[in-house]
Design a protein around this motif. Structure first.
Motif, PDB file in Angstrom:
ATOM      1  N   VAL A  85      37.176  33.520  50.648  1.00  0.00           N
ATOM      2  CA  VAL A  85      37.813  32.530  49.785  1.00  0.00           C
ATOM      3  C   VAL A  85      38.642  31.623  50.701  1.00  0.00           C
ATOM      4  CG1 VAL A  85      39.288  32.168  47.771  1.00  0.00           C
ATOM      5  CG2 VAL A  85      38.071  34.330  48.040  1.00  0.00           C
ATOM      6  N   HIS A 100      43.376  45.942  36.447  1.00  0.00           N
ATOM      7  CA  HIS A 100      42.712  46.283  37.700  1.00  0.00           C
ATOM      8  C   HIS A 100      42.130  47.698  37.706  1.00  0.00           C
ATOM      9  CE1 HIS A 100      44.148  42.460  38.992  1.00  0.00           C
ATOM     10  NE2 HIS A 100      45.364  42.798  38.637  1.00  0.00           N
ATOM     11  N   MET A 141      50.765  40.105  43.574  1.00  0.00           N
ATOM     12  CA  MET A 141      49.853  38.969  43.459  1.00  0.00           C
ATOM     13  C   MET A 141      50.482  37.953  42.501  1.00  0.00           C
ATOM     14  SD  MET A 141      45.789  39.441  42.843  1.00  0.00           S
ATOM     15  CE  MET A 141      45.587  39.286  41.093  1.00  0.00           C
ATOM     16  N   THR A 195      36.439  38.545  34.808  1.00  0.00           N
ATOM     17  CA  THR A 195      37.537  39.496  34.985  1.00  0.00           C
ATOM     18  C   THR A 195      38.617  39.371  33.915  1.00  0.00           C
ATOM     19  OG1 THR A 195      38.531  37.962  36.542  1.00  0.00           O
ATOM     20  CG2 THR A 195      37.200  39.730  37.471  1.00  0.00           C
ATOM     21  N   GLN A 206      37.558  44.913  33.486  1.00  0.00           N
ATOM     22  CA  GLN A 206      38.656  45.733  33.978  1.00  0.00           C
ATOM     23  C   GLN A 206      39.871  45.504  33.103  1.00  0.00           C
ATOM     24  OE1 GLN A 206      39.460  45.414  38.146  1.00  0.00           O
ATOM     25  NE2 GLN A 206      37.292  45.429  38.711  1.00  0.00           N
ATOM     26  N   HIS A 219      33.571  40.353  39.284  1.00  0.00           N
ATOM     27  CA  HIS A 219      33.692  41.338  40.358  1.00  0.00           C
ATOM     28  C   HIS A 219      32.305  41.946  40.557  1.00  0.00           C
ATOM     29  CE1 HIS A 219      35.726  45.076  42.208  1.00  0.00           C
ATOM     30  NE2 HIS A 219      34.434  45.325  42.186  1.00  0.00           N
ATOM     31  N   LEU A 229      40.304  31.271  42.001  1.00  0.00           N
ATOM     32  CA  LEU A 229      39.047  31.097  41.252  1.00  0.00           C
ATOM     33  C   LEU A 229      39.356  31.441  39.796  1.00  0.00           C
ATOM     34  CD1 LEU A 229      36.777  33.122  43.732  1.00  0.00           C
ATOM     35  CD2 LEU A 229      37.304  30.679  43.808  1.00  0.00           C
ATOM     36  N   LEU A 247      46.433  31.522  44.851  1.00  0.00           N
ATOM     37  CA  LEU A 247      46.862  32.877  44.547  1.00  0.00           C
ATOM     38  C   LEU A 247      47.559  33.418  45.781  1.00  0.00           C
ATOM     39  CD1 LEU A 247      46.433  34.595  41.992  1.00  0.00           C
ATOM     40  CD2 LEU A 247      44.365  35.499  43.034  1.00  0.00           C
ATOM     41  N   LEU A 262      34.100  38.477  45.061  1.00  0.00           N
ATOM     42  CA  LEU A 262      34.331  37.668  43.868  1.00  0.00           C
ATOM     43  C   LEU A 262      33.137  36.734  43.768  1.00  0.00           C
ATOM     44  CD1 LEU A 262      38.107  36.758  44.329  1.00  0.00           C
ATOM     45  CD2 LEU A 262      37.132  38.259  42.575  1.00  0.00           C
ATOM     46  N   LYS A 293      48.697  36.712  47.660  1.00  0.00           N
ATOM     47  CA  LYS A 293      48.356  38.144  47.612  1.00  0.00           C
ATOM     48  C   LYS A 293      49.101  38.879  48.714  1.00  0.00           C
ATOM     49  CE  LYS A 293      43.609  37.745  45.860  1.00  0.00           C
ATOM     50  NZ  LYS A 293      42.174  38.000  46.139  1.00  0.00           N
ATOM     51  N   GLU A 346      45.280  32.185  48.892  1.00  0.00           N
ATOM     52  CA  GLU A 346      43.864  31.953  48.601  1.00  0.00           C
ATOM     53  C   GLU A 346      43.704  30.909  47.513  1.00  0.00           C
ATOM     54  OE1 GLU A 346      41.712  35.443  47.445  1.00  0.00           O
ATOM     55  OE2 GLU A 346      41.821  36.341  49.439  1.00  0.00           O
ATOM     56  N   LYS A 347      42.648  30.159  47.616  1.00  0.00           N
ATOM     57  CA  LYS A 347      42.236  29.287  46.523  1.00  0.00           C
ATOM     58  C   LYS A 347      42.024  30.165  45.294  1.00  0.00           C
ATOM     59  CE  LYS A 347      40.672  25.559  44.593  1.00  0.00           C
ATOM     60  NZ  LYS A 347      41.770  24.616  44.264  1.00  0.00           N
ATOM     61  N   MET A 351      36.102  40.188  49.112  1.00  0.00           N
ATOM     62  CA  MET A 351      37.416  40.528  48.556  1.00  0.00           C
ATOM     63  C   MET A 351      38.010  41.691  49.344  1.00  0.00           C
ATOM     64  SD  MET A 351      38.479  40.851  44.555  1.00  0.00           S
ATOM     65  CE  MET A 351      37.040  41.805  44.122  1.00  0.00           C
ATOM     66  N   GLU A 352      37.332  42.843  49.319  1.00  0.00           N
ATOM     67  CA  GLU A 352      37.755  43.945  50.176  1.00  0.00           C
ATOM     68  C   GLU A 352      36.592  44.909  50.367  1.00  0.00           C
ATOM     69  OE1 GLU A 352      40.445  46.786  47.519  1.00  0.00           O
ATOM     70  OE2 GLU A 352      41.168  44.734  47.459  1.00  0.00           O
TER      71      GLU A 352
HETATM   72  C1  MV4 Z   1      41.308  36.779  43.019  1.00  0.00           C
HETATM   73  C2  MV4 Z   1      41.044  36.234  41.744  1.00  0.00           C
HETATM   74  C3  MV4 Z   1      40.828  34.887  41.684  1.00  0.00           C
HETATM   75  N1  MV4 Z   1      40.869  34.129  42.804  1.00  0.00           N
HETATM   76  N2  MV4 Z   1      41.309  35.993  44.102  1.00  0.00           N
HETATM   77  C4  MV4 Z   1      42.624  41.111  41.573  1.00  0.00           C
HETATM   78  C5  MV4 Z   1      42.861  42.355  42.367  1.00  0.00           C
HETATM   79  C6  MV4 Z   1      42.563  41.995  43.761  1.00  0.00           C
HETATM   80  N3  MV4 Z   1      41.962  43.062  44.468  1.00  0.00           N
HETATM   81  C7  MV4 Z   1      41.773  40.733  43.701  1.00  0.00           C
HETATM   82  N4  MV4 Z   1      41.940  40.192  42.397  1.00  0.00           N
HETATM   83  C8  MV4 Z   1      41.602  38.902  42.130  1.00  0.00           C
HETATM   84  N5  MV4 Z   1      41.557  38.074  43.189  1.00  0.00           N
HETATM   85  C9  MV4 Z   1      41.118  34.700  43.978  1.00  0.00           C
HETATM   86  N6  MV4 Z   1      41.153  33.934  45.077  1.00  0.00           N
HETATM   87  C10 MV4 Z   1      41.035  37.095  40.644  1.00  0.00           C
HETATM   88  C11 MV4 Z   1      41.313  38.428  40.834  1.00  0.00           C
HETATM   89  C12 MV4 Z   1      41.293  39.255  39.656  1.00  0.00           C
HETATM   90  C13 MV4 Z   1      40.340  40.283  39.499  1.00  0.00           C
HETATM   91  C14 MV4 Z   1      39.388  40.552  40.472  1.00  0.00           C
HETATM   92  C15 MV4 Z   1      38.471  41.562  40.295  1.00  0.00           C
HETATM   93  C16 MV4 Z   1      38.481  42.311  39.133  1.00  0.00           C
HETATM   94  C17 MV4 Z   1      39.415  42.075  38.159  1.00  0.00           C
HETATM   95  C18 MV4 Z   1      40.360  41.061  38.334  1.00  0.00           C
HETATM   96  C19 MV4 Z   1      41.294  40.812  37.325  1.00  0.00           C
HETATM   97  C20 MV4 Z   1      42.211  39.818  37.502  1.00  0.00           C
HETATM   98  C21 MV4 Z   1      42.216  39.058  38.668  1.00  0.00           C
END
Ligand code: MV4
Length: 667
Positions: A131, A235, A168, A439, A232, A208, A203, A156, A277, A158, A200-201, A287-288
């Motif tokens: 991202v 989370h 976050m 999500t 979810q 997921h 989204l 965002l 993502l 984080k 991060e930008k 993401m991870e």
């Molecule tokens: C994001 C996102 C939107 N944009 N990053 C939530 C937990 C963390 N591990 C990453 N997450 C997110 N990161 C950017 N740049 C939205 C989420 C997010 C999310 C991601 C995966 C599953 C469920 C979620 C619920 C809310 C937000």
């Protein structure tokens, strides 16, 4: 292959791992805390070692005790499962130092993915899409603000050390930046002791989507396709599926290859998951990476026909991967629903207590139940309150989802509150059926998933009424056959001879009482119940076979499932799950299982007040006792003229659903 392995975990995942070990002829050692002496995972193992008191810090998280148990039993390898020590690099090292194989990745790979910013740097360098944003070490407020402006709002923030959405913050514009940064840092410091941030930008509607990867010790790496875990709550994953709806072959290949790049970048070994993502436009971003076997691995097993725990054991023992990329194929579609002891209508408050009655749906080629508990077990405060993972498979998404809904409707648990009817509402909801996933799914469709409004459900009141009437007749017949004849409202026919066949019962939906008067009309084949509910009158008939109600309401026929639990009922219909209880028992006493006469408590609760004296004559419908349950008071009334001969409880007493409250003698 190993001769003996130790499973450093409990519950369903410990049982899951032992199933495969047994299949491969590998001996198993369980470890258990004092709270788990009688747990299923202990009885499944060939040997078991007590590792201390119930709190995880003193048992399942105590690496030294696990190593000691390996030495005492001669286990050559440790499978950590998920959670507990599974992503603890220190523990992985400790195993190696003691000549014990850690069934998982090298400690360095776990370490590398521990920090979000370090992980992003490694992945960015390896060519995995990120991202857009900032993940450098200059943490001055000025530098972070400039990064946000360069990235472009909304952004965002984080926490670098974060996880689970903690630390976050969404920042819409420059004006909000300062306060948001301060808030995110405060949360990060209290949760992780580290307030470094990345930018991060943002989204707005991502999904997921995660890719299962596997690497061996011989430079081979494959991906076993993707899972969609978009649904979810705070989370925590709720329902997962594989493959992800709407994937093209090309996107699947791109994401799979990116995941392998990610794994190779950290010299990965074993089972891993790369989380992405996936944006609405088809762009995907790292993401991870989860360096363990995941809870939701069964959906991947169902669509690939592979046993991922077997792959883990083979790889850890030094064997090559069982299959190459071009030998792996997707067949059909699979879902997993996580069945939890928790109360969806009370902010998903975890529930503890005894699994008084536990009947999972029958397992088959299409239905798999991964669990670590048996009927009678306790769900304690110490561990995750997951009861089971319900996994279904079929040739396509629609059919697999139908299997899931059906299996959920057959899942019977009493003794504690579960999320089963919430999962059923989710699985049958129109946007989920359409695969309109992102999500924010649960927040967006809140009204249709929770029991917040009865508007939609009152339409099903006649079904609930019909069920109670047929159930009363059945239990009446049962009792006539038995010797429990003293109670006239138990054997419906006995007192209907002297009174018109009118029932003035009332039904409670989510704490609101609805009068649902019923008149029996016609006889023989022509007999119908004329049921009035919510301003509408219908003619109903039907048959009750076990938990299946074959209903005919004004000629519209349907089969629904009704499951009794804790003195309440859940009705599963295509419109979703509906919970109801008998408010005024004019349809007869409802607990046929206990054979209890008199008044069974309609649900778990507290006796608030006794309104009459024992031995004193009361009139039909006179209030006898007030009970409080689910923050609502419920009045128990006399079914007809008579006397309460005995009260079994006093004000303030806790009562379990189904327990007798009082004994009533009709005049
Ligand atoms: C994001 C996102 C939107 N944009 N990053 C939530 C937990 C963390 N591990 C990453 N997450 C997110 N990161 C950017 N740049 C939205 C989420 C997010 C999310 C991601 C995966 C599953 C469920 C979620 C619920 C809310 C937000």
């Amino acid at each position: 292959m190993f001769n003996k392995i130790l499973i450093a975990n409990r519950g369903e995942i410990a049982c899951r791992i032992m199933r495969t070990a047994r299949k491969l002829g590998v001996n198993t050692v369980a470890v258990y805390s004092d709270a788990d002496r009688d747990a299923l995972h202990v009885s499944m193992a060939d040997e078991a070692v007590n590792i201390g008191p119930a709190p995880p810090r003193e048992s399942y998280l105590c690496g030294e005790k696990i190593i000691e148990a390996c030495k005492a039993t001669g286990a050559e390898a440790v499978h950590p499962g998920y959670g507990f020590l599974s992503e603890n690099a220190g523990f992985a090292l400790m195993c190696i130092e003691n000549d014990i194989v850690f069934i998982g990745p090298p400690a360095a790979a776990i370490e590398a993915m521990g920090s979000k910013s370090a992980a992003k740097s490694i992945m960015g360098d390896a060519g995995v899409p990120l991202v857009p944003g900032y993940h450098e070490s200059d943490q001055s407020a000025g530098r972070l603000a400039r990064a946000a402006a360069e990235t472009g709002y909304p952004v965002l923030l984080k926490a670098v050390a974060g996880g689970g959405g903690k630390g976050m913050r969404l920042v819409q514009n420059e004006a909000e930046f300062g306060d948001a940064l301060a808030a995110a840092k405060r949360e990060a410091v209290s949760s992780f002791g580290n307030d470094d941030m990345l930018v991060e930008k943002y989204l707005s509607r991502p999904r997921h989507v995660e890719v299962q990867v596997f690497c061996d010790q011989h430079e081979h790496a494959v991906y076993l396709f993707e899972r969609d875990c978009s649904v979810q709550r705070r989370h925590q994953k709720v329902i997962e599926e594989a493959p992800a709806p709407g994937m093209t072959e090309s996107l699947r290949r791109q994401m799979g290859e990116a995941a392998i790049l990610a794994a190779r970048a950290i010299d990965y070994e074993g089972a891993g998951t790369v989380e992405f993502l996936l944006d609405a436009d088809g762009a995907f971003y790292f993401m991870e990476m989860n360096t363990r076997l995941q809870v939701e691995h069964p959906v991947t097993e169902m669509i690939t026909g592979q046993d991922l725990v077997e792959w883990q054991l083979r790889v850890a023992a030094g064997e090559p991967l069982p299959l190459e990329q071009n030998q792996l194929q997707i067949h059909g579609h699979a879902f997993e629903a996580r069945i939890y002891a928790e109360d969806p209508d009370n902010d998903f408050l975890p529930a503890t207590g005894s699994l008084v009655y536990l009947q999972p749906p029958p397992e088959s080629r299409h239905v798999r139940v991964d669990t670590g508990v048996l009927q009678g077990d306790e769900v304690s405060v110490y561990y995750d309150p997951m009861i089971a993972k319900l996994v279904t498979w079929d040739e396509n998404r629609e059919r697999a989802l139908g299997r899931l809904a059906r299996a959920l409707s057959e899942y019977r648990i009493s003794g504690l509150t579960t999320n089963i009817s919430f999962l059923y509402n989710l699985a049958t909801s129109e946007p989920f059926v359409r695969a309109d996933l992102d999500t924010q799914f649960i927040e967006k469709h809140h009204a249709s998933l929770f029991h917040t409004s009865n508007d939609a459900r009152v339409r099903d009141l006649p079904l609930a009424s019909l069920y109670l009437l047929l159930r009363m007749e059945q239990s009446g017949q049962d009792r006539v056959r038995g010797d429990d004849l003293f109670s006239p409202w138990n054997s419906s026919s006995a007192w209907r001879l002297n009174e018109p066949a009118v029932h003035n019962g009332a039904i409670v939906l989510n704490g609101t009482e609805y009068d649902v008067p019923v008149v029996e009309v016609g006889s023989g084949d022509q007999r119908r119940f004329r049921i009035s509910a919510a301003g509408k009158t219908v003619l109903a008939t039907g048959e009750l076979k076990g938990n299946e109600l074959y209903a005919d309401i004004d000629g519209y026929r349907q089969r629904v499932v009704v499951v009794p639990h804790d003195g309440m009922f859940t009705l599963f219909s295509p419109a979703g799950a509906m919970q109801f209880a008998l408010a005024r028992p004019d349809y007869g006493e409802e607990d046929s299982q206990s054979g209890a006469a008199a008044f069974a408590a309609p649900m778990h609760g507290v006796v608030v007040k006794q309104l009459v004296e024992a031995g004193v004559m009361v009139e039909k419908n006179q209030p006898l006792v007030i009970m409080e349950a689910m923050k609502m008071e419920h009045t128990i009334r006399a079914p007809r003229d008579g006397t309460v001969t005995e009260f079994y409880f006093e004000a303030g007493d806790q009562v379990s659903g189904g327990e007798d409250l009082l004994k009533f003698e009709p005049a």
